[in-house]
Enzyme design. Structure first.
Site, PDB file in Angstrom:
ATOM      1  N   HIS A  22       0.535  -1.127   0.161  1.00 31.14           N
ATOM      2  CA  HIS A  22       0.396  -0.134  -0.011  1.00 31.14           C
ATOM      3  C   HIS A  22       0.718   1.221   0.023  1.00 31.14           C
ATOM      4  O   HIS A  22       0.086   2.919   0.625  1.00 31.14           O
ATOM      5  CB  HIS A  22      -0.929  -0.007   1.166  1.00 31.14           C
ATOM      6  CG  HIS A  22      -1.647  -1.102   1.395  1.00 31.14           C
ATOM      7  ND1 HIS A  22      -1.168  -2.076   2.168  1.00 31.14           N
ATOM      8  CD2 HIS A  22      -2.871  -1.745   0.644  1.00 31.14           C
ATOM      9  CE1 HIS A  22      -1.574  -3.216   2.087  1.00 31.14           C
ATOM     10  NE2 HIS A  22      -3.196  -3.137   1.649  1.00 31.14           N
TER      11      HIS A  22
HETATM   12 FE1  FES Z   1       0.595  -1.919   4.021  1.00 29.12          FE
HETATM   13 FE2  FES Z   1       2.835  -2.333   4.158  1.00 29.12          FE
HETATM   14  S1  FES Z   1       2.245  -1.018   3.739  1.00 29.12           S
HETATM   15  S2  FES Z   1       1.141  -3.975   4.297  1.00 29.12           S
END
Ligand code: FES
Length: 141
Positions: free
Chosen positions: A106
């Protein structure tokens, strides 16, 4: 195994390795003097998570670069659990906007001290209990 020993003799400045401990990756990185200098220059107010998250320190210490490293005299060494503090993916090394680690799940960016600098992860990468038992051996756990 509750304890592992990692031989870091081949990890030159600028290099890193990943070991496995209790089913999780352990990142060991030998930072260059330039990387250490840049990380030490970061002000605590710039940090999203100002806590060191270092199991070797007593209580909640500020996330200075030295508090995130293997300590005075070994500031070049970073030893961390390689699990993103957002939802647990494994971040990629030498990547991201801060030259540390980047979690592609993410988009969390960590600096060379494993401090979260951008993205959804709430905390710095965790530092396990560890000790250099010699100049080239690190014991984890
Ligand atoms: Fe979501 Fe690493 S940014 S698990």
């Amino acid at each position: 195994l509750s304890t592992i020993e990692i031989d870091v003799s081949s990890v030159e400045p600028g290099m890193s390795l990943t070991a496995k401990w209790r089913g999780r990756p352990i990142f060991v990185r030998n930072r260059t003097p330039e990387e250490v200098q840049a990380a030490q220059a970061v002000e605590l107010q710039e940090l999203k998570d100002p806590v060191a998250r270092n199991a070797n320190l007593v209580g909640e210490q500020p996330a200075t670069d030295v508090a995130r490293s293997a300590g005075e005299g070994r500031e070049n060494w970073i030893v961390m659990i390689g699990v993103c503090t957002h939802l647990g993916c494994v971040p990629l090394g030498e990547a991201g906007d801060f030259g540390g680690w980047f979690c592609p799940c993410h988009g969390s960016h960590y600096d060379t001290a494993g401090r979260i600098r951008k993205g959804p992860a709430p905390e710095n990468l965790a530092i396990p209990t560890f000790e250099f038992t010699s100049d080239t051996i690190v014991r984890i756990g």
